[in-house]
Design an enzyme around this catalytic site. Sequence first.
Site, PDB file in Angstrom:
ATOM      1  N   ARG A 124      28.982  43.591  -3.723  1.00  0.00           N
ATOM      2  CA  ARG A 124      29.481  44.046  -5.034  1.00  0.00           C
ATOM      3  C   ARG A 124      29.864  42.892  -5.955  1.00  0.00           C
ATOM      4  NH1 ARG A 124      32.393  47.797  -1.927  1.00  0.00           N
ATOM      5  NH2 ARG A 124      31.313  49.800  -1.798  1.00  0.00           N
ATOM      6  N   LYS A 146      23.725  36.408 -18.399  1.00  0.00           N
ATOM      7  CA  LYS A 146      22.694  37.442 -18.210  1.00  0.00           C
ATOM      8  C   LYS A 146      21.892  37.105 -16.958  1.00  0.00           C
ATOM      9  CE  LYS A 146      21.554  39.008 -22.884  1.00  0.00           C
ATOM     10  NZ  LYS A 146      20.411  39.155 -23.800  1.00  0.00           N
ATOM     11  N   GLU A 188      13.844  26.333 -27.592  1.00  0.00           N
ATOM     12  CA  GLU A 188      15.164  26.994 -27.631  1.00  0.00           C
ATOM     13  C   GLU A 188      16.195  26.098 -28.334  1.00  0.00           C
ATOM     14  OE1 GLU A 188      15.144  30.079 -26.782  1.00  0.00           O
ATOM     15  OE2 GLU A 188      13.733  30.378 -25.133  1.00  0.00           O
ATOM     16  N   LYS A 232      25.020  28.001 -28.233  1.00  0.00           N
ATOM     17  CA  LYS A 232      24.857  29.217 -27.435  1.00  0.00           C
ATOM     18  C   LYS A 232      26.214  29.714 -26.940  1.00  0.00           C
ATOM     19  CE  LYS A 232      22.775  32.010 -24.101  1.00  0.00           C
ATOM     20  NZ  LYS A 232      21.647  32.373 -23.267  1.00  0.00           N
ATOM     21  N   GLU A 242      26.395  41.514 -25.973  1.00  0.00           N
ATOM     22  CA  GLU A 242      25.336  41.789 -26.944  1.00  0.00           C
ATOM     23  C   GLU A 242      25.480  43.116 -27.669  1.00  0.00           C
ATOM     24  OE1 GLU A 242      21.475  40.267 -25.811  1.00  0.00           O
ATOM     25  OE2 GLU A 242      20.483  41.645 -27.179  1.00  0.00           O
ATOM     26  N   ARG A 246      25.409  38.381 -30.622  1.00  0.00           N
ATOM     27  CA  ARG A 246      24.531  37.772 -29.608  1.00  0.00           C
ATOM     28  C   ARG A 246      23.055  38.041 -29.892  1.00  0.00           C
ATOM     29  NH1 ARG A 246      25.550  37.081 -23.070  1.00  0.00           N
ATOM     30  NH2 ARG A 246      23.626  35.903 -22.726  1.00  0.00           N
ATOM     31  N   ASN A 250      17.982  36.263 -30.284  1.00  0.00           N
ATOM     32  CA  ASN A 250      16.621  36.792 -30.136  1.00  0.00           C
ATOM     33  C   ASN A 250      15.675  36.296 -31.215  1.00  0.00           C
ATOM     34  OD1 ASN A 250      17.189  38.359 -27.840  1.00  0.00           O
ATOM     35  ND2 ASN A 250      18.127  39.923 -29.131  1.00  0.00           N
ATOM     36  N   HIS A 253      11.942  35.852 -30.666  1.00  0.00           N
ATOM     37  CA  HIS A 253      11.634  36.444 -29.368  1.00  0.00           C
ATOM     38  C   HIS A 253      10.937  37.794 -29.437  1.00  0.00           C
ATOM     39  CE1 HIS A 253      13.865  33.114 -27.800  1.00  0.00           C
ATOM     40  NE2 HIS A 253      13.736  33.530 -26.552  1.00  0.00           N
ATOM     41  N   HIS A 257       7.750  37.299 -27.396  1.00  0.00           N
ATOM     42  CA  HIS A 257       7.481  38.015 -26.145  1.00  0.00           C
ATOM     43  C   HIS A 257       6.110  38.688 -26.182  1.00  0.00           C
ATOM     44  CE1 HIS A 257      11.981  38.250 -24.873  1.00  0.00           C
ATOM     45  NE2 HIS A 257      11.360  37.276 -24.242  1.00  0.00           N
ATOM     46  N   HIS A 269       6.922  30.290 -21.938  1.00  0.00           N
ATOM     47  CA  HIS A 269       7.873  31.029 -22.765  1.00  0.00           C
ATOM     48  C   HIS A 269       8.201  30.285 -24.066  1.00  0.00           C
ATOM     49  CE1 HIS A 269      11.237  33.633 -23.750  1.00  0.00           C
ATOM     50  NE2 HIS A 269      11.991  32.561 -23.896  1.00  0.00           N
TER      51      HIS A 269
HETATM   52  N1  LIG Z   1      19.508  34.654 -18.606  1.00  0.00           N
HETATM   53  C1  LIG Z   1      19.196  34.222 -19.798  1.00  0.00           C
HETATM   54  O1  LIG Z   1      20.009  34.266 -20.730  1.00  0.00           O
HETATM   55  C2  LIG Z   1      17.844  33.636 -20.031  1.00  0.00           C
HETATM   56  C3  LIG Z   1      17.578  32.957 -21.220  1.00  0.00           C
HETATM   57  C4  LIG Z   1      16.323  32.384 -21.388  1.00  0.00           C
HETATM   58  C5  LIG Z   1      15.368  32.495 -20.396  1.00  0.00           C
HETATM   59  N2  LIG Z   1      15.650  33.171 -19.250  1.00  0.00           N
HETATM   60  C6  LIG Z   1      14.641  33.294 -18.187  1.00  0.00           C
HETATM   61  O2  LIG Z   1      14.288  31.990 -17.743  1.00  0.00           O
HETATM   62  C7  LIG Z   1      12.993  32.045 -17.168  1.00  0.00           C
HETATM   63  C8  LIG Z   1      12.206  30.825 -17.601  1.00  0.00           C
HETATM   64  O3  LIG Z   1      12.893  29.680 -17.132  1.00  0.00           O
HETATM   65  P1  LIG Z   1      12.195  28.250 -17.025  1.00  0.00           P
HETATM   66  O4  LIG Z   1      11.427  27.981 -18.248  1.00  0.00           O
HETATM   67  O5  LIG Z   1      13.241  27.309 -16.606  1.00  0.00           O
HETATM   68  O6  LIG Z   1      11.075  28.478 -15.897  1.00  0.00           O
HETATM   69  P2  LIG Z   1      11.056  28.227 -14.309  1.00  0.00           P
HETATM   70  O7  LIG Z   1      12.338  28.520 -13.687  1.00  0.00           O
HETATM   71  O8  LIG Z   1       9.861  28.958 -13.824  1.00  0.00           O
HETATM   72  O9  LIG Z   1      10.769  26.650 -14.190  1.00  0.00           O
HETATM   73  C9  LIG Z   1       9.563  26.128 -14.707  1.00  0.00           C
HETATM   74  C10 LIG Z   1       8.805  25.323 -13.648  1.00  0.00           C
HETATM   75  O10 LIG Z   1       9.438  24.054 -13.470  1.00  0.00           O
HETATM   76  C11 LIG Z   1       9.728  23.830 -12.098  1.00  0.00           C
HETATM   77  N3  LIG Z   1      10.942  23.010 -12.090  1.00  0.00           N
HETATM   78  C12 LIG Z   1      12.173  23.400 -12.430  1.00  0.00           C
HETATM   79  N4  LIG Z   1      13.000  22.352 -12.486  1.00  0.00           N
HETATM   80  C13 LIG Z   1      12.286  21.266 -12.138  1.00  0.00           C
HETATM   81  C14 LIG Z   1      12.585  19.886 -12.030  1.00  0.00           C
HETATM   82  N5  LIG Z   1      13.782  19.398 -12.375  1.00  0.00           N
HETATM   83  N6  LIG Z   1      11.617  19.060 -11.618  1.00  0.00           N
HETATM   84  C15 LIG Z   1      10.364  19.538 -11.338  1.00  0.00           C
HETATM   85  N7  LIG Z   1      10.020  20.821 -11.460  1.00  0.00           N
HETATM   86  C16 LIG Z   1      10.970  21.680 -11.866  1.00  0.00           C
HETATM   87  C17 LIG Z   1       9.830  25.192 -11.497  1.00  0.00           C
HETATM   88  O11 LIG Z   1       9.571  25.171 -10.117  1.00  0.00           O
HETATM   89  C18 LIG Z   1       8.758  25.950 -12.274  1.00  0.00           C
HETATM   90  O12 LIG Z   1       7.513  25.707 -11.702  1.00  0.00           O
HETATM   91  C19 LIG Z   1      12.380  33.353 -17.597  1.00  0.00           C
HETATM   92  O13 LIG Z   1      12.350  34.221 -16.493  1.00  0.00           O
HETATM   93  C20 LIG Z   1      13.350  33.888 -18.645  1.00  0.00           C
HETATM   94  O14 LIG Z   1      13.400  35.290 -18.673  1.00  0.00           O
HETATM   95  C21 LIG Z   1      16.866  33.729 -19.058  1.00  0.00           C
HETATM   96 ZN   LIG Z   2      13.898  32.300 -24.859  1.00  0.00          ZN
END
Ligand SMILES: NC(=O)c1ccc[n+]([C@@H]2O[C@H](COP(=O)([O-])OP(=O)(O)OC[C@H]3O[C@@H](n4cnc5c(N)ncnc54)[C@H](O)[C@@H]3O)[C@@H](O)[C@H]2O)c1
Ligand SMILES: [Zn+2]
Length: 370
Positions: A124, A146, A188, A232, A242, A246, A250, A253, A257, A269
């Site tokens: 939980r 999030k 971003e 942020k 949100e 917040r 977006n 986005h 998206h 992304h």
């Molecule tokens: N929770 C939120 O508020 C929020 C906001 C924005 C995005 N997101 C989410 O984040 C995700 C995208 O995140 P991302 O762009 O970090 O992608 P990711 O986590 O897939 O990382 C990108 C790639 O880089 C590699 N990697 C990560 N760190 C590394 C490092 N230091 N050295 C070498 N390789 C490394 C990973 O293995 C992966 O292959 C999406 O799922 C999106 O929905 C969430």
């Molecule tokens: Zn984003």
Amino acid sequence: VTSIDGLGYSILVETDALARLGTLIRDHAPAHRYAVVTDENVARHYLTRVEQALATALGNATAATGHVHSVVIPAGEEHKTREQWARITDALLAHGCARDTTIVALGGGVIGDLAGFVAATYMRGVPVVQIPTTLLAMVDASVGGKTAVDTPAGKNTVGAFHPPALVVIDPATLTSLPTRELRAGLAEVIKHGVIANAAELERVSAVAPELLARTASPSAVESLIERSVRIKAHVVATDEREHGLRKVLNFGHTVGHGVEAASSYQLLHGEAIAIGMIAEARLAERLGVAEHGTAEHVERAVTTVGLPSRIPSGIAPGLVIELMQSDKKRRRGMLEYALPHRVGTMAGESSAWGIAVEENVVREILARLY
Ligand SMILES: NC(=O)c1ccc[n+]([C@@H]2O[C@H](COP(=O)([O-])OP(=O)(O)OC[C@H]3O[C@@H](n4cnc5c(N)ncnc54)[C@H](O)[C@@H]3O)[C@@H](O)[C@H]2O)c1
Ligand SMILES: [Zn+2]
């Protein structure tokens, strides 16, 4: 070390923070047991170091004493699933992890969202420490609480709000991040500038070449990240769940998206968001919401850092529109947008920061973005 407060948890930005992670965790997120969740790429570079630091935090000489467990999952968005959520949860249960466990999310946004969702639901809810290792996760995903997994119905369709106990940002981990991923994270950073501070766009443009060439000074990278996180954090502190403000996060986005999905995720992304920001800034001008020149200003920032500014020719506007429909943000059947008034100031306060737009207007804007 810079500590950003105001959210009920600390966000530390410090080059080589991993070197003193044991102390940081002992001081800010003490627990009896730690469970590290990471992916294969990140594990290769940083897992041993993090395990040893956690063992130190527990006062043990090595991780082998049994109070530090690690779960490594395959890398990639396609693994941000309920299946991996179950796999990680089962591994923790098999290790006998109880409520006194803190989860450590070590990786990009995929790991942050997935491990965060495990933490939100395990027993939980147990604490999570976010250690973001991509630029995108540092300035965006790790801050704000999030968490989510994807389902066949869409991205982030199952999740929870679960703020971290601590966020440790070590910009030195960007050294191993592929340049394309690093650049995508800049989208971003630009977005945060459009939302809250026009000067950020000039700063990003100035730092980006050296950042991408890996010749930027640690302090320049630190302050780029720090300023972006502050924006942020301020937005999230004002409206954690949100209901209003917040939504400005977006920006770019709604279209982004759609473009991301229409590319079958061939665009990263941040690359899709770069295109989405230009589209939405043009939309804002077309509707008379934004001052003339806003879209051009956004586009200049995007192209200066080398992010794409046009929809790839193989992607039809109709497909983008169709895939935008799965977006959760709707008002009276029309999609809602977070639109700028000018760079540095968002519009739409009177409608809770969401502006509903007729589909035909959006279609017209997209048709001209090739
Ligand atoms: N929770 C939120 O508020 C929020 C906001 C924005 C995005 N997101 C989410 O984040 C995700 C995208 O995140 P991302 O762009 O970090 O992608 P990711 O986590 O897939 O990382 C990108 C790639 O880089 C590699 N990697 C990560 N760190 C590394 C490092 N230091 N050295 C070498 N390789 C490394 C990973 O293995 C992966 O292959 C999406 O799922 C999106 O929905 C969430
Ligand atoms: Zn984003």
